[in-house]
Design a protein around this motif. Structure first.
Motif, PDB file in Angstrom:
ATOM      1  N   TYR A   1       0.120  -4.340   3.906  1.00 11.66           N
ATOM      2  CA  TYR A   1      -1.187  -4.348   4.566  1.00 11.66           C
ATOM      3  C   TYR A   1      -1.660  -5.788   4.730  1.00 11.66           C
TER       4      TYR A   1
ATOM      5  N   GLN B   1       0.848  -1.183   0.000  1.00  8.70           N
ATOM      6  CA  GLN B   1       0.000   0.000   0.000  1.00  8.70           C
ATOM      7  C   GLN B   1       0.887   1.238   0.000  1.00  8.70           C
TER       8      GLN B   1
ATOM      9  N   GLU C   1      -9.137   4.617   8.132  1.00  6.33           N
ATOM     10  CA  GLU C   1      -7.761   4.526   7.663  1.00  6.33           C
ATOM     11  C   GLU C   1      -7.227   5.903   7.271  1.00  6.33           C
TER      12      GLU C   1
END
Length: 243
Positions: A149, A103, A133
């Motif tokens: 992630y 990510q 997030e």
């Protein structure tokens, strides 16, 4: 986590040798292959998602939503960042797996746009998690430009109680270090998954009580069964400096 295009820019040929503790009691943990994914892809919707607090029954997933999620999962597999646990005592049966992927800061905006393609019943949940997030500000908080992630972990019900989930989480951390990821994160909607990861040293940097998350009429939007009371954003440093 639901944008398929961002899972492409991490080298998949980084050297990685699983630690000795990934082969224990007849269970071998290794990197997931495309063939492995073909074996588990229906299981993800038929068993894993149906057991996750807040998620939809399997009969409620539309074809478009399943195809979109399937594409995301395949991109993670292509990065060599996903793992499987193989029972070598029982004819090499696949008994557990963990999906994880890269990510980057720009992915949060890409993911927000992708939510318009998700069916409304599921988009409500994903927008809730996406908002948390964004609020957590993980990249700025830790001063990193990439992370691994941990999307989710599944263990066959017959194999639970043997610490396979813990071993998979540890292996994802080890894999992340070997690929130069300075940080691993997870968004845990389950009390049990959060407890497990916190026991491994992951820090809770943001939490949201389900009871406090309400609609415009003051009604609770998510009412999962006990002991699932909140969602937690967790993180752990894997290396001190990005490579």
């Amino acid at each position: 986590m639901f944008e398929s295009e961002f899972l492409v820019s991490v080298p998949i040929n980084s050297p990685f040798k699983m630690a000795a503790n990934t082969k224990h009691d007849g269970i071998h943990i290794r990197i997931m292959t495309e063939k492995d994914y073909e074996e588990i892809k229906e299981l993800i919707f038929e068993d894993y998602f149906t057991g996750v607090p807040l998620c939809l029954p399997k009969s409620k997933f539309t074809t478009e939503t399943k195809e979109l999620l399937d594409g995301v999962h395949r991109h993670m597999v292509a990065q060599d960042t996903c793992l499987v646990a193989i029972d070598e005592v029982n004819n090499g049966r696949l008994v557990a797996f963990a999906l994880a992927g890269a990510q980057f800061p720009e992915d949060l905006e890409k993911q927000r746009n992708e939510l318009d393609r998700i069916q409304p019943e599921l988009a409500v949940l994903l927008r809730f998690l996406h908002g948390l997030e964004c609020q957590a500000g993980i990249f700025k908080r830790y001063g990193v430009t990439k992370l691994i992630y941990s999307c989710f972990t599944y263990v066959n019900p017959e194999m639970r109680g043997r610490r396979l989930g813990v071993r998979l989480a540890e292996a994802v951390m080890e894999l992340g270090r070997s690929k130069g990821f300075p940080l691993m994160t997870a968004c845990c909607v389950s009390f049990y998954s959060a407890r497990q990861k916190e026991a491994l040293g992951m820090e809770c940097i943001l939490s949201q009580s389900y009871a406090d998350y309400k609609d415009d009429q003051g009604q609770e939007i998510f009412t999962p069964p006990a002991p699932h009371k909140e969602v937690r954003i967790l993180a752990i440093r894997l290396i001190n400096k990005e490579e």
